[in-house]
Design a protein around this motif. Structure first.
Motif, PDB file in Angstrom:
ATOM      1  N   THR A   1     -30.628  12.078  -2.774  1.00 42.85           N
ATOM      2  CA  THR A   1     -31.696  12.495  -1.867  1.00 42.85           C
ATOM      3  C   THR A   1     -31.137  12.692  -0.466  1.00 42.85           C
ATOM      4  OG1 THR A   1     -33.415  11.361  -3.122  1.00 42.85           O
ATOM      5  CG2 THR A   1     -33.882  11.797  -0.810  1.00 42.85           C
ATOM      6  N   THR A   2     -31.456  13.845   0.149  1.00 42.55           N
ATOM      7  CA  THR A   2     -30.993  14.155   1.501  1.00 42.55           C
ATOM      8  C   THR A   2     -32.143  14.759   2.305  1.00 42.55           C
ATOM      9  OG1 THR A   2     -30.272  16.396   0.902  1.00 42.55           O
ATOM     10  CG2 THR A   2     -28.651  14.614   0.662  1.00 42.55           C
ATOM     11  N   PHE A   3     -31.897  14.965   3.614  1.00 47.32           N
ATOM     12  CA  PHE A   3     -32.932  15.485   4.504  1.00 47.32           C
ATOM     13  C   PHE A   3     -32.358  16.591   5.386  1.00 47.32           C
ATOM     14  CE2 PHE A   3     -34.058  11.238   3.260  1.00 47.32           C
ATOM     15  CZ  PHE A   3     -35.404  11.353   2.938  1.00 47.32           C
ATOM     16  N   GLN A   4     -33.112  17.658   5.534  1.00 48.83           N
ATOM     17  CA  GLN A   4     -32.636  18.838   6.263  1.00 48.83           C
ATOM     18  C   GLN A   4     -33.462  19.107   7.512  1.00 48.83           C
ATOM     19  OE1 GLN A   4     -33.898  21.450   2.731  1.00 48.83           O
ATOM     20  NE2 GLN A   4     -34.314  22.823   4.473  1.00 48.83           N
ATOM     21  N   SER A   5     -33.120  20.212   8.194  1.00 53.45           N
ATOM     22  CA  SER A   5     -33.889  20.741   9.332  1.00 53.45           C
ATOM     23  C   SER A   5     -33.930  19.789  10.524  1.00 53.45           C
ATOM     24  CB  SER A   5     -35.322  21.092   8.898  1.00 53.45           C
ATOM     25  OG  SER A   5     -35.324  21.911   7.759  1.00 53.45           O
ATOM     26  N   VAL A   6     -32.805  19.197  10.853  1.00 56.56           N
ATOM     27  CA  VAL A   6     -32.736  18.298  12.005  1.00 56.56           C
ATOM     28  C   VAL A   6     -32.948  19.093  13.289  1.00 56.56           C
ATOM     29  CG1 VAL A   6     -31.255  16.698  13.275  1.00 56.56           C
ATOM     30  CG2 VAL A   6     -31.180  16.766  10.766  1.00 56.56           C
ATOM     31  N   PHE A   7     -33.739  18.538  14.212  1.00 55.97           N
ATOM     32  CA  PHE A   7     -34.052  19.216  15.468  1.00 55.97           C
ATOM     33  C   PHE A   7     -33.949  18.212  16.607  1.00 55.97           C
ATOM     34  CE2 PHE A   7     -37.164  20.466  18.747  1.00 55.97           C
ATOM     35  CZ  PHE A   7     -36.744  21.762  19.005  1.00 55.97           C
ATOM     36  N   GLY A   8     -33.299  18.601  17.686  1.00 54.21           N
ATOM     37  CA  GLY A   8     -33.181  17.709  18.837  1.00 54.21           C
ATOM     38  C   GLY A   8     -32.005  16.754  18.703  1.00 54.21           C
TER      39      GLY A   8
END
Length: 345
Positions: A251-258
């Protein structure tokens, strides 16, 4: 007792029915600078999305981010734009989902239901669709954000906008919102079948399935947002339904902002690490999205794929979102029917 005679100027009302209003994130109307700027301004001004104080955030947003970002975002949207219909893929797919759900529910309930969709940002607006439903005679509305998992920046802000629209109604309809459906058996089954079908189309077996969810700041988890936990549980339920060992899925997470810390591991970084570790063939799926959009068609298939290949990865396979697959439509209809309890027979 005889019926009361209505005055000639008495308003007429349509037959009462139940409205089912689907909601997705949103889309710009076009890919030009000003269309992108309007869309990004609405999106990035939402306190559920960026919760910094306005005095700190708005000058940065208006003077710097919205001066530059509409150009790069417009270019990204142009790379995936549905030129035939002159709209984003998210708009096309959400409309297809709505038509399929409407057809299925009409078979059950006839003209007692009205099914439509809106967008949290951009058009068609939530307010315009609530207005249309009330005028059509919907005295009850079930609001259905198309997000399997709850998050403040997705489900909650969609609900907020729905409630704001209700505040402007002279005669408010009764209203319900749905619970997250990430663990609904029909949804998990549809997700698993999409993986099985995706793997069956390949001439190889991927070393690993990367389950990439949209990210959020770590701080939101600590403040009580259940999104991270629901994502982890959805991945586990998917793995169990597939009958796989734990080392076959990550499991991973995308679309990092800031600049602040977001949920980890970051997809774009982790796929590169996997390639360096010898995982040369991976497949990627994005269960947080009910329809393919800029984050899947451009970010995953271009930016994240490029990160994997530049680190030595050889075969990158993307498994599409559930979109308007019949089993996805069936799952959504089950969720809707369960939430209509007592409203329709």
């Amino acid at each position: 007792m005889p019926d009361m005679i209505k005055p000639a100027d008495h308003p007429t009302f349509p037959k009462q029915k139940v409205g089912i209003l689907l909601a997705n994130l949103g889309t710009p109307d076009a890919t030009d600078y000003w269309s992108m700027r309007r869309y990004l301004n609405e999106f990035l001004s939402d306190k559920r999305v960026i919760d910094f104080p306005a005095w700190k955030w708005q000058p940065l947003l208006q003077l710097i981010i919205l001066t530059k970002r509409p150009f790069s975002s417009g270019e990204a949207y142009r790379s995936i734009w549905n030129t035939e219909k002159d709209e984003s893929p998210l708009m096309t797919i959400t409309r297809d989902q709505t038509e399929a759900i409407s057809a299925k529910l009409s078979e059950q309930y006839g003209d007692e239901v009205m099914v439509d969709f809106c967008m949290r940002y951009g058009n068609p607006s939530t307010k315009s669709k609530v207005d249309a439903m009330v005028k059509a005679g919907c005295n009850r509305i079930l609001f259905v954000p198309l997000y399997p998992h709850y998050a403040g920046a997705t489900s909650a802000t969609a609900n907020d906008e729905f409630f704001r629209a209700l505040m402007e109604q002279k005669m408010q309809p009764s209203a319900r919102t749905i619970d997250p459906y990430f663990e609904h058996p029909a949804y998990i089954d549809a997700l698993a079948k999409s993986v099985e079908e995706g793997y069956a189309k390949l001439d190889h077996e991927p070393d690993l399935l990367v389950v990439s969810y949209h990210g959020m700041p770590q701080r939101y988890l600590k403040e009580g947002d259940p999104y991270h936990c629901q994502c982890q549980k959805a991945s586990r339920l998917l793995r169990e339904r597939l009958g796989w060992e734990q080392d076959k899925i990550v499991t991973t997470f995308q679309s990092v902002f800031g600049t602040e810390e977001w949920l980890r591991p970051y997809t774009v970084e982790h796929v590169a690490e996997l390639a360096k570790q010898g995982k040369k063939r991976i497949a990627v799926i994005a269960p947080a999205f009910s329809a393919d959009c800029i984050e899947t068609l451009e970010e995953i298939q271009e930016e994240i794929c490029e990160s994997f290949e530049e680190a030595g990865g050889e075969i990158f396979s993307y498994i599409p979102c559930l979109n308007d697959r019949p089993d996805h439509i069936e799952a959504l209809c089950q969720v809707i029917n369960e939430n209509l309890g007592g409203w329709l027979r």
